[in-house]
Design a protein around this motif. Structure first.
Motif, PDB file in Angstrom:
ATOM      1  N   THR A   1      15.683  -7.347  11.179  1.00 48.14           N
ATOM      2  CA  THR A   1      15.593  -8.078   9.908  1.00 48.14           C
ATOM      3  C   THR A   1      14.248  -7.899   9.214  1.00 48.14           C
ATOM      4  O   THR A   1      14.191  -7.627   8.016  1.00 48.14           O
ATOM      5  N   ASP A   2      13.138  -8.044   9.967  1.00 52.04           N
ATOM      6  CA  ASP A   2      11.820  -8.086   9.333  1.00 52.04           C
ATOM      7  C   ASP A   2      11.086  -6.749   9.333  1.00 52.04           C
ATOM      8  O   ASP A   2      10.144  -6.566   8.568  1.00 52.04           O
ATOM      9  N   VAL A   3      11.470  -5.823  10.197  1.00 51.71           N
ATOM     10  CA  VAL A   3      10.814  -4.513  10.237  1.00 51.71           C
ATOM     11  C   VAL A   3      11.680  -3.456   9.552  1.00 51.71           C
ATOM     12  O   VAL A   3      11.217  -2.721   8.682  1.00 51.71           O
TER      13      VAL A   3
ATOM     14  N   THR B   1      15.724 -16.894  18.899  1.00 59.30           N
ATOM     15  CA  THR B   1      15.195 -17.738  17.821  1.00 59.30           C
ATOM     16  C   THR B   1      13.720 -18.060  17.995  1.00 59.30           C
ATOM     17  O   THR B   1      13.103 -18.633  17.097  1.00 59.30           O
ATOM     18  N   MET B   2      13.169 -17.705  19.142  1.00 60.16           N
ATOM     19  CA  MET B   2      11.790 -18.068  19.470  1.00 60.16           C
ATOM     20  C   MET B   2      10.781 -17.549  18.444  1.00 60.16           C
ATOM     21  O   MET B   2       9.908 -18.296  17.972  1.00 60.16           O
ATOM     22  N   VAL B   3      10.886 -16.272  18.084  1.00 61.45           N
ATOM     23  CA  VAL B   3       9.937 -15.688  17.138  1.00 61.45           C
ATOM     24  C   VAL B   3      10.049 -16.373  15.779  1.00 61.45           C
ATOM     25  O   VAL B   3       9.042 -16.661  15.124  1.00 61.45           O
ATOM     26  N   TYR B   4      11.288 -16.667  15.347  1.00 62.76           N
ATOM     27  CA  TYR B   4      11.482 -17.363  14.075  1.00 62.76           C
ATOM     28  C   TYR B   4      10.889 -18.774  14.131  1.00 62.76           C
ATOM     29  O   TYR B   4      10.230 -19.220  13.190  1.00 62.76           O
TER      30      TYR B   4
ATOM     31  N   TYR C   1      13.288  -9.541  20.618  1.00 64.95           N
ATOM     32  CA  TYR C   1      12.734  -8.994  19.383  1.00 64.95           C
ATOM     33  C   TYR C   1      13.732  -8.181  18.561  1.00 64.95           C
ATOM     34  O   TYR C   1      13.401  -7.739  17.460  1.00 64.95           O
ATOM     35  N   GLY C   2      14.947  -7.970  19.117  1.00 65.20           N
ATOM     36  CA  GLY C   2      15.912  -7.134  18.410  1.00 65.20           C
ATOM     37  C   GLY C   2      16.241  -7.642  17.021  1.00 65.20           C
ATOM     38  O   GLY C   2      16.149  -6.898  16.031  1.00 65.20           O
TER      39      GLY C   2
END
Length: 470
Positions: free
Chosen positions: A40-42, A257-260, A34-35
């Motif tokens: 990037t998103d938070v 890359t999983m979350v993306y 999640y880093g």
């Protein structure tokens, strides 16, 4: 070198030993998973800079890991060479776990500087915990199969942590209305996670009281030459390190890359992503016994190769054939199979390293677990930092826009990075392991030679030139 046999461990002690596995793998796995997304998103940092944060931390690690390994090896055995480090780092480790995912609202250069400093502190704390703790396994037992069991117990604790952490996106979405912002929700989550990490370290420290080897013969000198003459001349360790490096790279590409991939290619909601991740780690618990069974009955290198082979196969079939946008069934099946590779990555490799240490002891007469584990840890962190940095750079190159609508080219780039990058790393890792000359039979011959050497008998090192450079 050991002078006397250690007392057999009770199941309670073995379970307690594994508890710090919650901390050692949890924060690292959360950071690699999640880093990038958090930055990037938070927080709103550029993907390329987010990847650079881990690279900077690793440059620092290149110095601290060997130093901690050497300091641990030369510490007074009577006072303890491993457990004191665990005690003193327990609370700082919990605090830095919280700070790593806490955005205090700094802007621009100040925000970047803050996360670089926190990342450096995290890597330092990880080093001070991970190297002495993992080296402790080599002092607790010298039995090939018992080390596999300890590795299995350790991974159970780590998987339990990952199951809990797998719901982080669900937790943050639930907490956001209560905390008032996404940033605060992430901070609260990791404050709880950090507390649990601290508690797990103290459990392991307490459970292993009395099991450190008090009669180890240690060298008083600290020298970088110890690395050159130890790990770098140990053929079996170089194979293990090579397999570990590419295994870590596979992990970082997959998790990074999983979350993306889930968010944009499969259009899964935060709740669906949390469900897939949590079920993956739950199913991972079911793989612990098969991996342990393969390690004991076949060999550790075969266990590794089978596990990574399944992981690579899943990365070819599911993203390219079975996964469908908006549906979670195929991703759950995919992750339920490939998680065996994530298990083996730590379950097997940390059981292999003490075997390599005994190959070195055969030549030098000293046990240098700290040096070997520090070399493995440096490999782990360098591989993760370089890989995450590359992932961040590639996301920028393919045109990723945080939180926005992605182009077709960007989606294809994420897909091939997720599937292709992971598969290639898995295959190279298997190649290193299947060519490792140290299998179960060869290790038994090493142990027999050590027993003869300790009894004052002459041994011929030429008989082991396939394992170590004379």
């Amino acid at each position: 070198m050991y002078q006397t046999k250690r007392a057999p461990m009770s199941k309670k002690t073995m379970i307690g030993y594994g508890a710090p596995g919650w901390a050692t793998l949890f924060t690292f796995t959360m950071f690699t998973t999640y880093g990038l997304y958090f930055f990037t998103d938070v927080v709103g940092l550029a993907a390329s800079f987010a990847g650079l944060i881990m690279t900077i931390g690793t440059l620092w690690d290149a110095v601290t890991d060997p130093v901690v390994g050497m300091l641990s090896d030369k510490s007074d055995p009577v006072k303890g060479r491993r457990r004191p480090y665990m005690f003193w780092v327990a609370i700082p480790f919990g605090i830095v776990t919280w700070l790593l995912f806490t955005d205090f609202g700094f802007e621009g250069t100040l925000s970047k500087a803050y996360f670089i400093i926190v990342a450096v502190i995290f890597y330092t704390a990880q080093t001070v915990l991970d190297i002495p703790y993992t080296a402790l396994a080599g002092e607790i037992t010298d039995d090939y199969d018992e080390r596999s069991k300890l590795g299995s117990i350790r991974i159970v604790w780590a998987l339990a942590a990952c199951i809990f952490g797998g719901g982080v996106m669900y937790f943050t979405s639930m907490l956001e209305p209560l905390t008032g912002s996404t940033q605060s929700a992430w901070s609260v989550c990791f404050a709880v996670f950090g507390l649990l990490c601290t508690v797990s370290i103290f459990i392991g420290w307490k459970a292993t009281d009395g099991y450190e080897n008090k009669e180890a013969i240690v060298s008083d000198k600290i020298s970088w030459n110890l690395i050159k003459e130890g790990p770098l001349k140990n053929r079996s360790f170089l194979h293990v390190a090579g397999g570990f490096i590419f295994g870590i790279m596979a992990q970082c590409v997959f998790l990074g890359t999983m979350v993306y991939y889930y968010s944009y290619n499969l259009a899964l909601s935060e709740g669906q992503i949390a469900t897939v991740n949590t079920l993956m780690w739950i199913i991972g618990l079911l793989w612990v016994y098969p991996v342990n069974w393969m390690s004991i009955h076949w060999s550790k290198k075969i266990s590794w190769s089978v596990s990574f082979g399944l992981w690579g196969l899943c990365m070819v079939l599911f993203p390219l054939v079975f996964n469908v946008p908006g549906k979670v069934v195929a991703p759950v099946i995919m992750c339920g199979i490939l998680v065996v590779g994530l298990n083996a990555l730590y379950q097997v490799v940390y059981a292999l390293i003490p075997d390599c240490v005994e190959v070195d002891e055969l030549k030098t007469g000293d046990r240098k677990e700290g040096i070997f584990y520090s070399a493995a840890t440096v490999s782990q962190k360098v591989a993760s930092a370089v890989t995450v940095s590359l992932v961040g750079m590639i996301l920028g190159i393919i045109g990723y826009q945080a939180g926005g609508v992605q182009t077709e080219e960007t989606l294809n780039g994420i897909l091939w990075l997720f599937a292709g990058g992971t598969t290639v790393c898995c295959l190279i890792s298997v190649l290193f392991m299947v060519t490792n000359p140290l299998d179960k039979k060869r290790h038994a011959e090493v142990v027999k030679a050590l027993e003869d050497k300790r009894a004052g008998k002459e041994i011929n090192l030429e008989d082991f030139k396939d394992l170590i450079r004379i």
